[in-house]
Design a protein around this motif. Structure first.
Motif, PDB file in Angstrom:
ATOM      1  N   MET A  27       0.828  -1.202   0.000  1.00  0.00           N
ATOM      2  CA  MET A  27       0.000   0.000   0.000  1.00  0.00           C
ATOM      3  C   MET A  27       0.868   1.260   0.000  1.00  0.00           C
ATOM      4  SD  MET A  27      -3.051   1.390   0.192  1.00  0.00           S
ATOM      5  CE  MET A  27      -4.476   1.053   1.204  1.00  0.00           C
ATOM      6  N   GLU A  28       1.958   1.222   0.780  1.00  0.00           N
ATOM      7  CA  GLU A  28       2.847   2.383   0.822  1.00  0.00           C
ATOM      8  C   GLU A  28       3.439   2.687  -0.549  1.00  0.00           C
ATOM      9  OE1 GLU A  28       4.614   2.021   5.306  1.00  0.00           O
ATOM     10  OE2 GLU A  28       5.916   2.830   3.731  1.00  0.00           O
ATOM     11  N   GLU A  30       2.183   1.856  -3.364  1.00  0.00           N
ATOM     12  CA  GLU A  30       1.080   2.334  -4.218  1.00  0.00           C
ATOM     13  C   GLU A  30       0.773   3.806  -3.957  1.00  0.00           C
ATOM     14  OE1 GLU A  30      -2.528   0.225  -5.706  1.00  0.00           O
ATOM     15  OE2 GLU A  30      -2.181  -0.901  -3.851  1.00  0.00           O
ATOM     16  N   LEU A  31       0.827   4.181  -2.661  1.00  0.00           N
ATOM     17  CA  LEU A  31       0.567   5.580  -2.313  1.00  0.00           C
ATOM     18  C   LEU A  31       1.621   6.503  -2.930  1.00  0.00           C
ATOM     19  CD1 LEU A  31      -0.471   5.204   1.453  1.00  0.00           C
ATOM     20  CD2 LEU A  31      -1.918   6.122  -0.367  1.00  0.00           C
ATOM     21  N   ARG A  32       2.896   6.034  -2.890  1.00  0.00           N
ATOM     22  CA  ARG A  32       3.968   6.850  -3.487  1.00  0.00           C
ATOM     23  C   ARG A  32       3.724   7.045  -4.981  1.00  0.00           C
ATOM     24  NH1 ARG A  32       7.339   4.374   0.113  1.00  0.00           N
ATOM     25  NH2 ARG A  32       7.949   5.904   1.677  1.00  0.00           N
ATOM     26  N   PHE A  40      -4.740  11.631  -6.473  1.00  0.00           N
ATOM     27  CA  PHE A  40      -5.586  12.144  -5.389  1.00  0.00           C
ATOM     28  C   PHE A  40      -6.347  13.366  -5.882  1.00  0.00           C
ATOM     29  CE2 PHE A  40      -1.976  10.061  -3.345  1.00  0.00           C
ATOM     30  CZ  PHE A  40      -2.652   9.104  -2.610  1.00  0.00           C
ATOM     31  N   TRP A  64      -9.136   9.077  -3.565  1.00  0.00           N
ATOM     32  CA  TRP A  64      -8.053   8.473  -4.357  1.00  0.00           C
ATOM     33  C   TRP A  64      -8.685   7.795  -5.563  1.00  0.00           C
ATOM     34  CZ3 TRP A  64      -4.227   4.230  -2.145  1.00  0.00           C
ATOM     35  CH2 TRP A  64      -3.310   3.886  -3.159  1.00  0.00           C
ATOM     36  N   HIS A  66      -8.202   5.470  -7.802  1.00  0.00           N
ATOM     37  CA  HIS A  66      -7.310   4.336  -7.989  1.00  0.00           C
ATOM     38  C   HIS A  66      -7.555   3.704  -9.357  1.00  0.00           C
ATOM     39  CE1 HIS A  66      -5.391   0.445  -7.332  1.00  0.00           C
ATOM     40  NE2 HIS A  66      -4.810   0.958  -6.263  1.00  0.00           N
ATOM     41  N   PHE A  77      -7.407   4.389   3.104  1.00  0.00           N
ATOM     42  CA  PHE A  77      -5.965   4.602   2.953  1.00  0.00           C
ATOM     43  C   PHE A  77      -5.329   5.639   3.886  1.00  0.00           C
ATOM     44  CE2 PHE A  77      -8.143   7.429   0.028  1.00  0.00           C
ATOM     45  CZ  PHE A  77      -7.475   8.636   0.187  1.00  0.00           C
ATOM     46  N   ALA A  81      -1.421   6.018   5.199  1.00  0.00           N
ATOM     47  CA  ALA A  81      -0.706   7.227   4.755  1.00  0.00           C
ATOM     48  C   ALA A  81      -0.158   8.002   5.951  1.00  0.00           C
ATOM     49  CB  ALA A  81      -1.640   8.104   3.921  1.00  0.00           C
ATOM     50  N   ILE A  90       0.850  14.154   0.623  1.00  0.00           N
ATOM     51  CA  ILE A  90      -0.442  13.998  -0.042  1.00  0.00           C
ATOM     52  C   ILE A  90      -1.346  15.186   0.306  1.00  0.00           C
ATOM     53  CG2 ILE A  90      -2.548  12.600  -0.114  1.00  0.00           C
ATOM     54  CD1 ILE A  90      -0.738  10.121   0.422  1.00  0.00           C
TER      55      ILE A  90
END
Ligand code: C2E
Ligand code: MG
Ligand code: MG
Ligand code: MG
Length: 272
Positions: A27-28, A30-32, A40, A64, A66, A77, A81, A90
């Motif tokens: 997930m991290e 993916e967030l990056r 976002f 998000w 996605h 998320f 985050a 973010i």
């Protein structure tokens, strides 16, 4: 036998833990990637003056976009985050985008609120960053209201108060979010430079359950207290006409909720 069972249980636990860690790491990253690819976007929920349904402002709420899973909400998320520290980058991206949108599309000068998590408030220069961001986006400071929760104040109330004081001195307002669900609610009310207080939807949603329940007593007391301190009140999560009617009759000045308008992209509210 017992020993075997014990060992087995341990193994199962371990596996779940490992799986959880892998999920978090995935997930991290993916967030990056989402940050790099601008996935976002802010949705905006109108905040109405309850007397005449005029839109006074909007709350910016993060979504998000996605590529595979569609539109994700903060509950999917934001926790990860925050834990990874990515929420700061973010949020700053989101705040600036929201201010830009409002500066361009804001007829009648509505204000914008956004949710500031505890991590931001730990930076003594939070107010300086906000001002630079406002300058870049062209939004007047008086049109911004930061939302903080009681939980975010627990850390270091003194330094949060200093940051909010400095913001107020340049015109940026503060709202206490989810009021009534936190810790030592009352002590913050008079010591913080608050422009607004948001009554948590838990109280609002009790309002139409049976005529004179406890909830309306609580809401009336919150309104009286806030007004005595010169703080405006926003009711959150208004879903029924009965809730709205009760709030209007008690003199609550502003509100938001699915009955009045759900969060949506700015283009939904203002034709461009
Ligand atoms: P919040 O600040 O209390 O936001 C209100 C939440 O209630 C939003 O959920 C909104 O969509 C939802 N809501 C609005 N009207 C109604 C209603 O009539 N009924 C019900 N049941 N719900 C309603 P959302 O967008 O999922 O956001 C959840 C939380 O995530 C927010 O709670 C806020 O604490 C956090 N959050 C949202 N955006 C951001 C952000 O940009 N940055 C950070 N750090 N946190 C954010
Ligand atoms: Mg909020
Ligand atoms: Mg809230
Ligand atoms: Mg909330």
């Amino acid at each position: 036998q017992a020993k075997q069972l014990g060992r087995k249980r341990f193994a199962v636990f371990d596996e779940a833990l490992a799986k959880g860690m892998v999920d978090v790491l995935a997930m991290e990253s993916e967030l990056r990637k989402a940050l790099r690819q601008n996935e976002f976007e802010p949705h905006f929920q109108p905040i109405y003056r309850l007397g005449d349904s005029k839109v006074m402002g909007y709350e910016a709420l993060i979504r998000w976009n996605h590529p595979q899973r569609g539109l994700l909400r903060p509950s999917d998320f934001v926790k990860i985050a925050e834990d990874s520290g990515l929420i700061e980058a973010i949020d700053w991206r989101l705040f600036e985008l929201s201010c830009r949108l409002l500066a361009q599309h804001g007829p009648g000068e509505p204000f914008i609120t956004f949710n500031v998590s505890a991590l931001h408030l730990r930076h003594a220069d939070f107010d300086v960053r906000i001002l630079k961001m406002l300058e870049r986006s062209g939004l007047a400071p008086s049109r911004l209201v930061t939302e903080v929760t009681e939980g975010a104040l627990l850390d270091n109330p003194e330094s949060v108060r200093n940051v909010l004081d400095r913001l107020r001195s340049v015109g940026v307002g503060a709202a206490l979010d989810d009021f009534g669900t936190g810790y030592s609610s009352l002590s913050y009310l008079h010591s913080l430079p608050l422009r607004m207080l948001k009554i948590d939807r838990a109280f609002v949603q009790e309002l139409d359950k049976s005529g004179s329940g406890n909830s309306s007593t609580v809401v009336a007391a919150i309104l009286a207290l806030a007004h005595a301190l010169n703080i405006q009140v926003i009711a959150e999560g208004i879903e029924t006409q009965a809730q709205l009617d009760a709030l209007v009759s008690m003199g609550c000045e502003m509100g938001q909720g699915y009955l009045l308008g759900s969060p949506a992209p700015m283009s939904h509210w203002v034709a461009s």
